[in-house]
Design an enzyme around this catalytic site. Structure first.
Site, PDB file in Angstrom:
ATOM      1  N   SER A 100       0.789  -1.239   0.000  1.00 44.42           N
ATOM      2  CA  SER A 100       0.000   0.000   0.000  1.00 44.42           C
ATOM      3  C   SER A 100       0.816   1.281   0.000  1.00 44.42           C
ATOM      4  O   SER A 100       0.248   2.375  -0.068  1.00 44.42           O
ATOM      5  CB  SER A 100      -0.967   0.010   1.185  1.00 44.42           C
ATOM      6  OG  SER A 100      -2.082  -0.796   0.909  1.00 44.42           O
ATOM      7  N   LYS A 105       0.106   3.878  -2.616  1.00 42.36           N
ATOM      8  CA  LYS A 105      -0.843   4.992  -2.478  1.00 42.36           C
ATOM      9  C   LYS A 105      -0.156   6.338  -2.285  1.00 42.36           C
ATOM     10  O   LYS A 105      -0.816   7.378  -2.320  1.00 42.36           O
ATOM     11  CB  LYS A 105      -1.820   4.705  -1.339  1.00 42.36           C
ATOM     12  CG  LYS A 105      -2.700   3.481  -1.591  1.00 42.36           C
ATOM     13  CD  LYS A 105      -3.718   3.284  -0.478  1.00 42.36           C
ATOM     14  CE  LYS A 105      -4.591   2.074  -0.738  1.00 42.36           C
ATOM     15  NZ  LYS A 105      -3.984   0.812  -0.309  1.00 42.36           N
ATOM     16  N   SER A 142      -5.731   3.418   4.632  1.00 48.11           N
ATOM     17  CA  SER A 142      -5.251   2.786   3.406  1.00 48.11           C
ATOM     18  C   SER A 142      -6.389   2.150   2.598  1.00 48.11           C
ATOM     19  O   SER A 142      -6.258   1.037   2.080  1.00 48.11           O
ATOM     20  CB  SER A 142      -4.192   1.731   3.743  1.00 48.11           C
ATOM     21  OG  SER A 142      -3.460   1.358   2.611  1.00 48.11           O
TER      22      SER A 142
END
Length: 387
Positions: free
Chosen positions: A62, A65, A122
């Site tokens: 993640s 991101k 997230s």
């Protein structure tokens, strides 16, 4: 006696060099002992303070991101979208697994709420919803992500999705992730989201959703105010963290730690090391005007060259700063149109005449092409003035 001393001195020198090497290796292991790769940089200068396998291509989970958030912030700053825009959730976005805020097909949230979901917990569903809102499709947004990485000179990164969910040939490196984080931090408002430890979405409804930051250092390490964690069974535990202390901001990245406890411990050691050993000497604030550049055939004849970010020199703690100087190099002339933020020069920071760092100087405003009438009046004015 001389014959006896010579071997002793030689052995002493060899032992000293060996000791320094061992110390360096121990120090490196001490900062990031069981991660696959790691890096520590000072944000303003980009100076690398520590590195380990920084160009090894690995799944970023993640931490992907960070690029997603960068494109969102750039879309906001350019005026393409606003924080108050309503973003509709597609069936595709709602179908995302993993970390999520459980958006339902057709549900609407503001850009601000979606960004909060992405930055704090997230949220994969919010990431895809925002991608579709900005680019029309997730595929279109992924193309934007890869182009933006290339523009930043990050050749060891390739995105296949906006979330970091496992996918073949989706990879990045510790160095590239640090550079993405550095670029994201130019948008200072992102910290308003990444520093939040807990909050709520849908607060005044029966579907109130509690947000708790996946980055526990936000609560437990003074000065940490971002940026992004990551975990998949393939990537293991990852974290890109940033902290500010005494005016110095640093970025630490860890890929592939075996546990979340280990990941946080390694980042903590890197942060402790940076703040105990280094300091920054402030030179200019962000947006400081350092000269004017002529604009050929523009609606304005010139544009101000300003600092893109705050400018500082990185020094060892206790080091003197009286030998630090700067040099401004401006483009002689640029052609319209000019966009606010275009690079129009460079600021060089030197110490004892040796280059420490380079920073871009950017245009402080848009300059459109001059109309034929403006060009005519200028030419006529020059003609009459010469007479």
């Amino acid at each position: 006696m001389k014959k006896l001393l010579s071997p002793v001195i030689s052995l002493f020198i060899i032992f000293s060099l060996f000791s320094q090497t061992v110390f360096a290796e121990e120090k490196q292991a001490e900062l990031s002992d069981d991660s696959k790769s790691a890096i520590l940089i000072e944000k303003d200068t980009g100076t690398i303070l520590y590195e380990k396998n920084v160009h090894e291509k690995l799944p970023p989970a993640s931490m992907t991101k960070i690029m997603t958030m960068l494109l969102i912030m750039e879309a906001i700053e350019s005026g393409q979208i606003s924080m108050d825009d309503q973003v509709r959730t597609s069936e595709h976005a709602a179908s995302m697994g993993g970390s999520q805020i459980f958006l339902e097909p057709g549900e609407e949230m503001t850009v601000k709420e979606m960004l909060m979901g992405i930055a704090v917990v997230s949220a994969n569903d919010a990431s895809v919803a925002m991608a579709e809102h900005i680019a029309g499709s997730e595929e279109g947004f992924i193309d934007m992500m890869n182009k933006r990485a290339k523009k930043l000179g990050l050749n060891d990164t390739q995105f296949k999705n906006t979330t970091g969910l496992p996918e073949k040939d989706h990879y990045s490196t510790a160095y590239d992730m640090a550079m993405m984080a550095k670029e994201l931090l130019h948008h200072e408002k992102i910290i308003d989201f990444t520093k939040v430890y807990e909050g709520y979405l849908r607060e005044n409804t029966d579907k109130k959703f509690w947000l708790v930051n996946t980055n526990k250092l936000v609560k437990f390490y003074p000065g940490v105010d971002g940026l992004k964690t990551g975990f998949t069974s393939e990537a293991k535990y990852c974290l890109t963290a940033t902290a500010m202390k005494d005016g110095m901001r640093v970025i630490a990245v860890v890929f592939g730690a075996p546990t979340s406890k280990s990941r946080n411990a390694q980042v903590t050691k890197m942060l402790d090391y940076s703040f105990s050993q280094y300091a920054t000497h402030a030179i200019h604030k962000k947006g400081k005007a350092l000269g004017k550049v002529k604009v050929s055939k523009g609606s304005k004849k010139e544009v101000q060259a300003v600092t893109k970010d705050s400018i500082a020199a990185l020094i060892k703690k206790g080091e003197k700063t009286d030998q630090i100087t700067t040099e401004v190099k401006l483009d002689k002339s640029i052609s319209a149109p000019v966009k606010k933020g275009d690079q129009v020069g460079t600021l060089i920071v030197l110490k004892d005449g040796k280059e420490l760092s380079k920073s871009p100087l950017i245009a402080d405003a848009d300059v459109k092409r001059a109309s034929w009438w403006q060009l005519y009046k200028r030419a006529f004015g020059m003609f009459t003035h010469s007479n």
